[in-house]
Write a protein that holds these residues in place. Structure first.
Motif, PDB file in Angstrom:
ATOM      1  N   PRO A  35      -8.691  66.477  55.097  1.00 40.15           N
ATOM      2  CA  PRO A  35      -8.986  65.181  55.588  1.00 40.15           C
ATOM      3  C   PRO A  35      -9.109  65.425  57.135  1.00 40.15           C
ATOM      4  O   PRO A  35     -10.181  64.463  57.815  1.00 40.15           O
ATOM      5  CB  PRO A  35      -7.765  64.252  55.498  1.00 40.15           C
ATOM      6  CG  PRO A  35      -7.302  64.741  54.114  1.00 40.15           C
ATOM      7  CD  PRO A  35      -7.501  66.221  54.205  1.00 40.15           C
ATOM      8  N   PHE A  36      -8.661  66.079  58.012  1.00 45.14           N
ATOM      9  CA  PHE A  36      -9.026  66.174  59.317  1.00 45.14           C
ATOM     10  C   PHE A  36      -9.625  67.512  59.742  1.00 45.14           C
ATOM     11  O   PHE A  36      -9.644  67.895  60.887  1.00 45.14           O
ATOM     12  CB  PHE A  36      -7.457  66.522  60.099  1.00 45.14           C
ATOM     13  CG  PHE A  36      -6.685  65.236  59.862  1.00 45.14           C
ATOM     14  CD1 PHE A  36      -7.299  63.996  59.972  1.00 45.14           C
ATOM     15  CD2 PHE A  36      -5.301  65.264  59.716  1.00 45.14           C
ATOM     16  CE1 PHE A  36      -6.198  62.901  59.821  1.00 45.14           C
ATOM     17  CE2 PHE A  36      -4.398  64.280  59.330  1.00 45.14           C
ATOM     18  CZ  PHE A  36      -5.076  63.072  59.466  1.00 45.14           C
ATOM     19  N   ALA A  37     -10.457  68.008  58.675  1.00 41.58           N
ATOM     20  CA  ALA A  37     -11.438  69.227  59.005  1.00 41.58           C
ATOM     21  C   ALA A  37     -12.150  68.903  60.268  1.00 41.58           C
ATOM     22  O   ALA A  37     -13.089  67.897  60.362  1.00 41.58           O
ATOM     23  CB  ALA A  37     -12.179  69.543  58.004  1.00 41.58           C
ATOM     24  N   PRO A  38     -12.349  69.740  61.303  1.00 40.87           N
ATOM     25  CA  PRO A  38     -13.356  69.594  62.554  1.00 40.87           C
ATOM     26  C   PRO A  38     -14.646  69.788  61.938  1.00 40.87           C
ATOM     27  O   PRO A  38     -15.007  70.416  60.940  1.00 40.87           O
ATOM     28  CB  PRO A  38     -12.827  70.671  63.269  1.00 40.87           C
ATOM     29  CG  PRO A  38     -12.022  71.572  62.635  1.00 40.87           C
ATOM     30  CD  PRO A  38     -11.633  70.867  61.582  1.00 40.87           C
ATOM     31  N   ASP A  39     -15.561  69.450  62.900  1.00 39.59           N
ATOM     32  CA  ASP A  39     -16.995  69.886  62.678  1.00 39.59           C
ATOM     33  C   ASP A  39     -17.127  71.432  62.206  1.00 39.59           C
ATOM     34  O   ASP A  39     -16.507  72.082  63.097  1.00 39.59           O
ATOM     35  CB  ASP A  39     -18.023  69.434  63.852  1.00 39.59           C
ATOM     36  CG  ASP A  39     -18.140  67.919  63.809  1.00 39.59           C
ATOM     37  OD1 ASP A  39     -17.668  67.141  63.013  1.00 39.59           O
ATOM     38  OD2 ASP A  39     -18.556  67.484  64.963  1.00 39.59           O
ATOM     39  N   GLY A  40     -18.101  71.755  61.461  1.00 40.11           N
ATOM     40  CA  GLY A  40     -18.506  72.950  61.023  1.00 40.11           C
ATOM     41  C   GLY A  40     -17.410  73.750  59.862  1.00 40.11           C
ATOM     42  O   GLY A  40     -17.496  74.507  59.524  1.00 40.11           O
ATOM     43  N   TYR A  41     -16.243  72.854  59.478  1.00 36.80           N
ATOM     44  CA  TYR A  41     -15.587  73.200  58.438  1.00 36.80           C
ATOM     45  C   TYR A  41     -15.635  72.323  57.194  1.00 36.80           C
ATOM     46  O   TYR A  41     -15.958  71.021  57.401  1.00 36.80           O
ATOM     47  CB  TYR A  41     -14.062  73.029  58.762  1.00 36.80           C
ATOM     48  CG  TYR A  41     -13.553  74.354  59.853  1.00 36.80           C
ATOM     49  CD1 TYR A  41     -12.846  75.404  59.357  1.00 36.80           C
ATOM     50  CD2 TYR A  41     -14.054  74.274  61.350  1.00 36.80           C
ATOM     51  CE1 TYR A  41     -12.550  76.461  60.279  1.00 36.80           C
ATOM     52  CE2 TYR A  41     -13.621  75.239  62.047  1.00 36.80           C
ATOM     53  CZ  TYR A  41     -12.869  76.429  61.570  1.00 36.80           C
ATOM     54  OH  TYR A  41     -12.407  77.216  62.456  1.00 36.80           O
ATOM     55  N   PRO A  42     -15.686  72.801  56.134  1.00 42.70           N
ATOM     56  CA  PRO A  42     -15.788  71.761  54.952  1.00 42.70           C
ATOM     57  C   PRO A  42     -14.526  71.080  54.865  1.00 42.70           C
ATOM     58  O   PRO A  42     -13.437  71.430  55.102  1.00 42.70           O
ATOM     59  CB  PRO A  42     -15.332  72.752  53.624  1.00 42.70           C
ATOM     60  CG  PRO A  42     -14.885  73.990  54.252  1.00 42.70           C
ATOM     61  CD  PRO A  42     -15.083  74.347  55.641  1.00 42.70           C
ATOM     62  N   ARG A 117      -4.287  68.124  48.944  1.00 36.96           N
ATOM     63  CA  ARG A 117      -4.719  67.330  50.238  1.00 36.96           C
ATOM     64  C   ARG A 117      -3.893  68.187  51.444  1.00 36.96           C
ATOM     65  O   ARG A 117      -2.785  68.027  51.629  1.00 36.96           O
ATOM     66  CB  ARG A 117      -4.776  66.107  50.250  1.00 36.96           C
ATOM     67  CG  ARG A 117      -5.735  65.328  49.507  1.00 36.96           C
ATOM     68  CD  ARG A 117      -5.495  64.013  49.053  1.00 36.96           C
ATOM     69  NE  ARG A 117      -4.435  63.998  48.171  1.00 36.96           N
ATOM     70  CZ  ARG A 117      -3.703  62.792  47.995  1.00 36.96           C
ATOM     71  NH1 ARG A 117      -3.856  61.741  48.795  1.00 36.96           N
ATOM     72  NH2 ARG A 117      -2.822  62.838  47.284  1.00 36.96           N
ATOM     73  N   ASP A 118      -4.676  68.819  52.204  1.00 35.38           N
ATOM     74  CA  ASP A 118      -4.127  69.561  53.390  1.00 35.38           C
ATOM     75  C   ASP A 118      -4.557  69.158  54.702  1.00 35.38           C
ATOM     76  O   ASP A 118      -5.493  69.087  55.236  1.00 35.38           O
ATOM     77  CB  ASP A 118      -4.755  70.875  53.379  1.00 35.38           C
ATOM     78  CG  ASP A 118      -4.012  71.886  54.327  1.00 35.38           C
ATOM     79  OD1 ASP A 118      -3.231  71.562  55.013  1.00 35.38           O
ATOM     80  OD2 ASP A 118      -4.192  73.318  54.245  1.00 35.38           O
TER      81      ASP A 118
END
Length: 134
Positions: A35-42, A117-118
Motif C-alpha cells: 500500500p505504501f509503494a513509492p513511484d516506480g515500485y509495484p 499486505r506489506d
C-alpha cells in the motif's frame, strides 16, 4: 500449520536467501499488496509467477540479517494474522546497514499464503536503492 507457523517459516527462508522456498509458500493465486509503494515500485502482485519474478533478485539488493523485533497478533479471522516487525539488513551494492520497519497483514489457507499486505516504510530505504528492481 497455523498462519503464525507459516509466517515464521517464511522469515527463516528469507534469512536463508531461499527465495524459491518463500515463493513456494504462496498459493498459486496469491495477492501481495504494497500500500505504501513509492513511484516506480509495484503496489500489487497477482499470482505466484508474478511474485517469483518480483522476488527473484531480492538477495542481490538486500542482505537480510535478522528480525530483532517480531510480534504476531491473532485476529478474529483464524486465517489472518497481523505482524509488527523490524528487519536489519544491508544494501548489497553499498554495504550500507539499514533497519526496515514493517506491518504485515497475512491471510493463509491450506498452509499457503493467499493474501499478503506489506506496509513497509519506503522512507527507510536509502537513495542507493533507487536503481533496485521495480
Amino acid at each position: 500449520m497455523t498462519p503464525e507457523d507459516l509466517f515464521h517459516q517464511g522469515l527463516r527462508l528469507l534469512l536463508d536467501k531461499d527465495i524459491d522456498g518463500w515463493v513456494a509458500l504462496c498459493d498459486e493465486n496469491v495477492v501481495i499488496e504494497f500500500p505504501f509503494a513509492p513511484d516506480g515500485y509495484p503496489s500489487r502482485l497477482e499470482g505466484r509467477a508474478a511474485v517469483a519474478d518480483y522476488m527473484s533478485d531480492y538477495p542481490d539488493h538486500i542482505d537480510l540479517q535478522d528480525f530483532p523485533y517480531l510480534e504476531i497478533h491473532r485476529t478474529g479471522d483464524p486465517e489472518t494474522v497481523i505482524t509488527e516487525m523490524r528487519a536489519t539488513a544491508r544494501v548489497v551494492s553499498t554495504g550500507t546497514p539499514i533497519e526496515i520497519p514493517y506491518i504485515v497483514v497475512m491471510t493463509a489457507r491450506n498452509d499457503r499464503i493467499v493474501r499478503y499486505r506489506d506496509y513497509w516504510n519506503p522512507l527507510a530505504m536509502p537513495a542507493s536503492m533507487s536503481d533496485a528492481k521495480s
